[in-house]
Design an enzyme around this catalytic site. Structure first.
Site, PDB file in Angstrom:
ATOM      1  N   ASP A 130       4.298  -3.634  -3.420  1.00 54.19           N
ATOM      2  CA  ASP A 130       2.892  -4.024  -3.503  1.00 54.19           C
ATOM      3  C   ASP A 130       2.769  -5.420  -4.130  1.00 54.19           C
ATOM      4  OD1 ASP A 130       0.150  -3.484  -3.341  1.00 54.19           O
ATOM      5  OD2 ASP A 130       0.070  -2.474  -5.285  1.00 54.19           O
TER       6      ASP A 130
ATOM      7  N   ASN B 266      -5.172   2.072  -0.933  1.00 52.56           N
ATOM      8  CA  ASN B 266      -4.342   2.036  -2.132  1.00 52.56           C
ATOM      9  C   ASN B 266      -5.043   2.687  -3.330  1.00 52.56           C
ATOM     10  OD1 ASN B 266      -2.769   0.404  -0.524  1.00 52.56           O
ATOM     11  ND2 ASN B 266      -2.892  -1.398  -1.846  1.00 52.56           N
TER      12      ASN B 266
HETATM   13 ZN   LIG Z   1      -3.924  -4.470  -4.606  1.00 52.94          ZN
END
Ligand SMILES: [Zn+2]
Length: 279
Positions: free
Chosen positions: A80, A229
């Site tokens: 990420d 997310n």
């Molecule tokens: Zn993010």
């Protein structure tokens, strides 16, 4: 099965969004995969570069692969928000199945140049790439990801960036904020519609999912978000659970028993969130 993001998108086509959950420590990992298994949905386990370095790339990747191979669902391991091209090449070499290059704070042309380098390297290794354009505000793991909370993604910039880089997925700034857990975001649906219409097949990614109400989450899924997310909520809940279990411990209490309530809570959150992501 251990897969990349594109394979997860294909498998989940017409079924909603795939949940991407941030792993902060090793202990959380089995519960995350068990939750997805219970729901029979694919899952993206994502880490920051910091978490990969804390656990160690090799043991982390080996554990995710082992759990994925022993499971009935598809699992993707995604890096990420990484701003280092070199670190992403290392992640790809060692076995991450997907990466995000975050050049959103750079001038457009520099972001494009670096993203292209990551895409070329990743493609050769059967790894998928997420890019970012516009800046999703807030802080993750105490690191300010972007200063300007109102830097919405401009559709024409997004189209140009995707055309130039050929990324598989794109993080878009439509009103969510990283690290938001006390209030809920106001989503700009007009912008989401425009991005969806302009960008066609690239997988749109919603960051800052903790700050999105259940109702908005369902609407974002209906309107075509492909990856959602959730990080802060897992971290926050883990801390609350261990804060409750550790004070009562003695030196002879098994640590395992102190982590169990937190792991179970993580599983419940993923069950709840991933249910919202289904169409
Ligand atoms: Zn993010």
């Amino acid at each position: 099965m251990y897969k990349n993001l594109v394979e997860l998108f294909e498998e989940n086509e017409g079924k909603g969004a795939v949940g991407a959950f941030n792993l902060h420590c090793f202990e959380m990992l089995p519960s995350m995969i068990h939750a997805a298994e219970e729901l029979q949905v694919p899952i993206i386990i994502q880490t920051s570069l910091g978490t990969a370095e804390y656990i160690g790339f090799e043991p982390l990747i080996a554990a995710v692969k082992a759990l994925a191979e022993g499971s009935s669902i598809s699992v993707c391991l995604h890096m990420d928000h990484c701003k280092s091209v070199e670190a992403l090449k290392k992640a790809i070499d060692l076995g991450y199945s997907s990466v995000m290059y975050d050049g959103s704070s750079l001038p457009m042309e520099e972001n494009i140049k670096n993203t292209k380098e990551v895409v070329a390297y990743a493609r050769a290794h059967h790894v998928s790439v997420e890019g970012e354009i516009g800046a999703i505000g807030g802080a993750e793991e105490g690191v300010v990801v972007a200063q300007n909370e109102a830097a919405y993604t401009k559709p024409e910039d997004a189209l140009y960036y995707v055309d130039q880089t050929d990324v598989d997925a794109l993080a878009v700034a439509i009103g969510t904020t990283h690290g938001q857990y006390k209030s809920k975001a106001k989503i700009n649906y007009e912008l989401l519609d425009e991005l969806k219409a302009k960008l066609g097949s690239v997988g749109l990614v919603l960051h800052g999912g903790t700050g999105v109400s259940d109702e908005d989450m369902k609407r974002c899924v209906r309107e075509g978000m492909k990856k959602i997310n959730v990080g802060t909520e897992l971290n926050k809940s883990y801390i609350e659970e261990v804060n409750a279990s550790f004070p009562g411990a003695t030196p002879l209490t098994s640590l395992r028993k102190l982590f169990t309530p937190a792991n179970e809570h993580i599983k419940r959150i993923i069950l709840e969130k991933a249910s919202l992501f289904k169409l």
